[in-house]
Design an enzyme around this catalytic site. Sequence first.
Site, PDB file in Angstrom:
ATOM      1  N   GLU A 193      65.731 -45.949  27.104  1.00 40.31           N
ATOM      2  CA  GLU A 193      66.129 -44.939  28.088  1.00 40.31           C
ATOM      3  C   GLU A 193      66.584 -45.587  29.396  1.00 40.31           C
ATOM      4  O   GLU A 193      67.526 -45.137  30.051  1.00 40.31           O
ATOM      5  CB  GLU A 193      64.947 -44.010  28.389  1.00 40.31           C
ATOM      6  CG  GLU A 193      64.414 -43.239  27.209  1.00 40.31           C
ATOM      7  CD  GLU A 193      65.125 -41.918  26.986  1.00 40.31           C
ATOM      8  OE1 GLU A 193      66.106 -41.629  27.705  1.00 40.31           O
ATOM      9  OE2 GLU A 193      64.703 -41.170  26.087  1.00 40.31           O
ATOM     10  N   SER A 214      66.478 -34.466  28.749  1.00 43.10           N
ATOM     11  CA  SER A 214      66.271 -34.957  30.111  1.00 43.10           C
ATOM     12  C   SER A 214      65.740 -33.821  30.988  1.00 43.10           C
ATOM     13  O   SER A 214      64.708 -33.238  30.680  1.00 43.10           O
ATOM     14  CB  SER A 214      67.568 -35.563  30.645  1.00 43.10           C
ATOM     15  OG  SER A 214      67.339 -36.325  31.808  1.00 43.10           O
TER      16      SER A 214
END
Length: 452
Positions: free
Chosen positions: A223, A87
Amino acid sequence: MVWIHGGGFWFGNGNSDYYLPLSLVQEDVIVVTLNYRLGALGFISLPEEGIWGNAGLKDQRLALQWIQENIAQFNGDPNNVTLFGESAGAAAVHLHMYADHAHKLFHKAIMQSGTANMEWVFQNNPEYKVRKLAKEMGLESTTDTKELLKFLQSPKITPLHMLEKTVSTLTADERRRQLPLAFKPVIEDSQSPDAFIKQPILDRLKQADSVAIPSIMGYNSAEGLAMMVNAMRKVEEYDRDFKRMVPRNIPLNPDDPELEIIARQMRDFYMNGRSLSPKVFNELANILTDYHFAIDMQLAAEWQVRLQPKSPLYFYQFDYVGGRNFYKTILQMSKLKGASHGDELFYLFQMAGNEDMGSEDDRRTTKQMSELWANFAKTGNPTPEPGAVGCTWKAVNTGLSEKDTFNLNYLLINGNQCQMKENPDKERMEFWRGIYEKYSSPIDYSRLSSKL
């Protein structure tokens, strides 16, 4: 292997209670995890007073320097360092990859669910943010930057106080348009004596033949599950204001009528024109996956393949749903399809006190991913012996000319057997390619700084 944790440049840590690399170290690699300054303390920018920004990234760079000087004392090799992260941590890895110290302090890179060109990575209007933060903490409006800095450094301004007021610095549009993260990386002033980022990241990524670092890049199949909590609470509001789903890096003003056209195209493409409701939550997850991760990561992959032929790229999609998909479980998204943002982490790391490695499939996936990642760290190739891990992971084809079609061959990790496939989420990416080609040019070959 040096790990940079995620958390939107705002929260999280690299401690072993969360990132315990038991499975990785069994593959004969040394794993270093680190912490860095976050939020306002890590990413405030006040260049008039020598606060150039990106302190959190510079902490990471300092850790890499320490590793160069000391890792041999732990039987490590300073000439074979792999930087990996997830991330915001992966976006940071990508920024390191294109920084001046890239080939000196590390030699390979792994980016899980993050690249530096994603629309949520860079700070919007840092001058406003720092002044707004000071105002929220009690400073009356001032144009004197020395007074502003003195106020921020005063004993009454504690880290907790800063944290409490950070959300107040966000604009209404930032709160509305998903992933409201206030303090993040910035492009540094030209006078910065130790600049980390000197130019807009898109310009940097488009400079040909500038990087020679093997890398892995990839994302999870769903996601967007981690970004759905607010939308699921406010379904009618999101349905009325579908424009908030239009990516922020499409260069249109908030009141441009074209936004409504794009929003309608998105509704038609993803949801067959239906209203937003629980019946289309899988489709909503796809929108948020593409908006925040897939579009920009696939574009970063294309740029690297076309422009950095000395940087072999291995691409993956993680689509395994098992007993260690902790984010999907915590968010109570188990009825929806795919692997959530962050779900792959628990097949590379364990949490202290949680020695349960899950089912046989979970253990096999953990072993497989740990081998692939460690093989890459050691050799630059995740499968140096074809088939030894149950598959052969091939690099994305390089050497493409301007006219050649880009095909993204990737490894699908789904718990049964890893297998090579081509063009993940192809129809969705083609939809967005059409949008971006109309409103902005993803790759302007006429402006490339070197040969193709």
